[in-house]
Each structure stands twice: as C-alpha cells, then as structure tokens.
Design a protein around this motif. Structure first.
Motif, PDB file in Angstrom:
ATOM      1  N   ARG A 278     -19.533  49.728 -17.393  1.00  0.00           N
ATOM      2  CA  ARG A 278     -18.548  48.981 -16.962  1.00  0.00           C
ATOM      3  C   ARG A 278     -19.049  48.237 -15.707  1.00  0.00           C
ATOM      4  NH1 ARG A 278     -12.898  51.027 -14.766  1.00  0.00           N
ATOM      5  NH2 ARG A 278     -11.711  49.086 -14.776  1.00  0.00           N
TER       6      ARG A 278
ATOM      7  N   TYR B  82     -17.994  44.599 -12.722  1.00  0.00           N
ATOM      8  CA  TYR B  82     -16.940  43.703 -12.308  1.00  0.00           C
ATOM      9  C   TYR B  82     -17.450  42.418 -12.166  1.00  0.00           C
ATOM     10  CZ  TYR B  82     -13.489  41.678  -9.265  1.00  0.00           C
ATOM     11  OH  TYR B  82     -12.341  41.083  -9.037  1.00  0.00           O
TER      12      TYR B  82
ATOM     13  N   TYR C 274     -12.935  43.334 -14.448  1.00  0.00           N
ATOM     14  CA  TYR C 274     -14.040  44.436 -14.985  1.00  0.00           C
ATOM     15  C   TYR C 274     -14.161  44.328 -16.503  1.00  0.00           C
ATOM     16  CZ  TYR C 274     -13.806  47.439 -10.868  1.00  0.00           C
ATOM     17  OH  TYR C 274     -13.682  47.947  -9.799  1.00  0.00           O
TER      18      TYR C 274
END
Length: 103
Positions: A56, A58, A64
């Motif tokens: 994950r 950003y 995200y």
C-alpha cells in the motif's frame, strides 16, 4: 333480504379465499426459511480484504493505492489491485500490461 346477504357473502368469497391462500404461502415460506437457517453453517466467513502494508502506498491527489500503478488493469483503489487479479500479487502477474501514458 336473504338474497342480498347471499350476494354479499358470495362477493366476499374470492377475497377470503385469496387471503387464506396468501397466509398459507407465507407460512410455507417462513417454514422454508427456518429450515434453510438451521442448515446454514454457523462458522463466520472470514473477510480480510486488507492489503499487506508493504503493498500500500499514498499518491498525492488520489489517496492510498495498492498494486502496480503502471499496469493497465490497476483499479487505482485502496482495496482492489486490479480487475484481472484482484487479490494479487502484482509481481510476476501474467496479465500485466504496461499502461501507455500520454505526454
């Protein structure tokens, strides 16, 4: 007088028959749903769709995301990697196609 009452009674018969039939059908459905509920497995279905923290990242202005953003099929979502291979991983995916970026 008797004839009038007979006509009214005969007029109500289809409605009463329909009401009786509806109640009988509802009771049958309730019984069926109870049987299905009794036979349904009791263990909870595991739902853990959160991606691995390392996958994950950003992206400014988007939020995200998970997966490889350069892939054509990336869903650009924080929950789904892509339309073809939603659970991943992206590394070595046989469906990978590089996205053509317009300049």
């Amino acid at each position: 007088m008797f004839r009038t009452l007979l006509v009214i009674a005969i007029g109500f018969l289809p409605s009463l028959f329909s009401l009786w039939l509806m109640r009988k059908t509802q009771a049958r459905m309730r019984s069926h749903l109870r049987r299905v509920a009794r036979n349904f497995p009791r263990e909870p279905i595991p739902v853990d769709s959160r991606p691995e923290p390392s996958d994950r990242y950003y992206l400014e202005g988007v939020g995200y995301l998970i997966g490889d953003i350069s892939c054509r099929y990336n869903a650009r979502s924080g929950y789904l990697r892509c339309a073809v291979n939603p659970s991943g991983p992206c590394e070595g995916c046989r469906y990978y196609e590089a996205k053509e970026f317009r300049t």
